[in-house]
Design a protein around this motif. Sequence first.
Motif, PDB file in Angstrom:
ATOM      1  N   THR A  69      30.821 -32.300 -22.490  1.00 17.82           N
ATOM      2  CA  THR A  69      29.722 -31.517 -21.897  1.00 17.82           C
ATOM      3  C   THR A  69      29.566 -31.764 -20.400  1.00 17.82           C
ATOM      4  O   THR A  69      29.340 -30.824 -19.634  1.00 17.82           O
ATOM      5  N   SER A  70      29.719 -33.013 -19.983  1.00 13.51           N
ATOM      6  CA  SER A  70      29.503 -33.367 -18.570  1.00 13.51           C
ATOM      7  C   SER A  70      30.488 -32.668 -17.631  1.00 13.51           C
ATOM      8  O   SER A  70      30.241 -32.571 -16.431  1.00 13.51           O
ATOM      9  N   HIS A  72      31.666 -29.419 -18.187  1.00 11.21           N
ATOM     10  CA  HIS A  72      31.598 -27.966 -18.366  1.00 11.21           C
ATOM     11  C   HIS A  72      31.288 -27.216 -17.070  1.00 11.21           C
ATOM     12  O   HIS A  72      31.915 -26.202 -16.764  1.00 11.21           O
ATOM     13  N   THR A  73      30.301 -27.704 -16.309  1.00 15.93           N
ATOM     14  CA  THR A  73      29.835 -26.973 -15.127  1.00 15.93           C
ATOM     15  C   THR A  73      30.954 -26.784 -14.111  1.00 15.93           C
ATOM     16  O   THR A  73      31.209 -25.657 -13.657  1.00 15.93           O
ATOM     17  N   THR A  93      25.849 -26.500 -20.807  1.00 14.99           N
ATOM     18  CA  THR A  93      25.800 -27.535 -19.759  1.00 14.99           C
ATOM     19  C   THR A  93      24.829 -28.614 -20.199  1.00 14.99           C
ATOM     20  O   THR A  93      24.015 -28.401 -21.102  1.00 14.99           O
ATOM     21  N   TYR A  94      24.897 -29.763 -19.548  1.00 11.86           N
ATOM     22  CA  TYR A  94      23.957 -30.836 -19.861  1.00 11.86           C
ATOM     23  C   TYR A  94      22.600 -30.553 -19.225  1.00 11.86           C
ATOM     24  O   TYR A  94      21.563 -30.809 -19.826  1.00 11.86           O
ATOM     25  N   GLU A  98      22.078 -26.085 -14.155  1.00  9.55           N
ATOM     26  CA  GLU A  98      23.508 -25.811 -13.953  1.00  9.55           C
ATOM     27  C   GLU A  98      23.939 -24.606 -14.780  1.00  9.55           C
ATOM     28  O   GLU A  98      24.728 -23.775 -14.323  1.00  9.55           O
ATOM     29  N   GLY A  99      23.416 -24.501 -15.992  1.00  6.92           N
ATOM     30  CA  GLY A  99      23.706 -23.343 -16.841  1.00  6.92           C
ATOM     31  C   GLY A  99      23.189 -22.059 -16.218  1.00  6.92           C
ATOM     32  O   GLY A  99      23.848 -21.011 -16.256  1.00  6.92           O
ATOM     33  N   THR A 290      19.594 -25.129 -24.083  1.00  2.00           N
ATOM     34  CA  THR A 290      19.625 -26.380 -23.311  1.00  2.00           C
ATOM     35  C   THR A 290      18.218 -26.765 -22.854  1.00  2.00           C
ATOM     36  O   THR A 290      17.845 -27.942 -22.892  1.00  2.00           O
TER      37      THR A 290
END
Length: 311
Positions: A69-70, A72-73, A93-94, A98-99, A290
């Motif tokens: 996950t960390s 993904h962005t 995203t975490y 960011e998402g 999220t």
Amino acid sequence: MKIIQIGTGGWGKNHTRILSQLGVLVAVCDADAQKSKEYGEKYSVNHYDSLDELLDVEEFDGAFVVTPTSTHTEIAKKLLGAKKHVFVEKPMTYKSEEGQDLAKLAEKNKVILTCGYIERFNPAVDLVKKMVKDKKYGDLVMLEFHRENRMPLHIKDVGIIYDTSVHDIDTANWLFDDMPQVVFARAGKIKHEHEDFASIMLGYKNDKVAIISSNWITPKKIRKFNAVCTDAIISSDFITQEITIEKDEESEIITNEKQEPLLLEIQNFLGAVKGKNEQVVKSQEAVNVTKIAEAALLSSQKGIPIYLDLK
């Protein structure tokens, strides 16, 4: 159509298998060069240990991001910047901000950004969704989700809320066709670095509620949910895909033809890339999941309900 995959670990190996079966996989990329080579040779496709190199060399339409996950962005941002359609495994995203940035970038570049909330493509959930929409058993009032299992060994960067509960958060939003207004949660850790058990209550308008119970403590694998309607209780098992309807003194079991949800999910994304009107998980819906997960962690830390205003 040409599709690439970033990440070939734990869950990613299933994506590679299906993408290869469907004849669309052209390249794999993994930071572990040995693993990348292994999967490239196994499926007779090009392999890379650098996304930048892949982007320089390969021509492709869409990408699957199946990494921790960390990461993904950063990965999704590069792919969306290159105007590629992107499927990111859950959670998107975490951090929800960011998402939100990724969703804006996808919109700006007119490409699809979706997230792997696989239970929407589970035939059992699909059938329950139809029953709820048609009000076959009255109004949906309450949802109860129960997931338990030993912790998957490949999960290291998030706890159970981000890894497991998010599935049920998305499914609850999908079945209620709404977003919760309030979140209350309790979570803790017994055997792991992050939280490994959690109970989450999501409050929707008109006093509707979803109760989500997840843990990585018990040895038995359970994946079940109940939809409590005004005229019946619909119970289902995510694994067997069997549905039971309990109404007054009657009980009816519905058995669907069992199908692999991941195959259906991937076919759905490929159809959307081809321009078909497929019901992909919208990027904003993934961002909202999220936000709800963030609220659940905050609620557990502070011991208070967290109120939300989600669009």
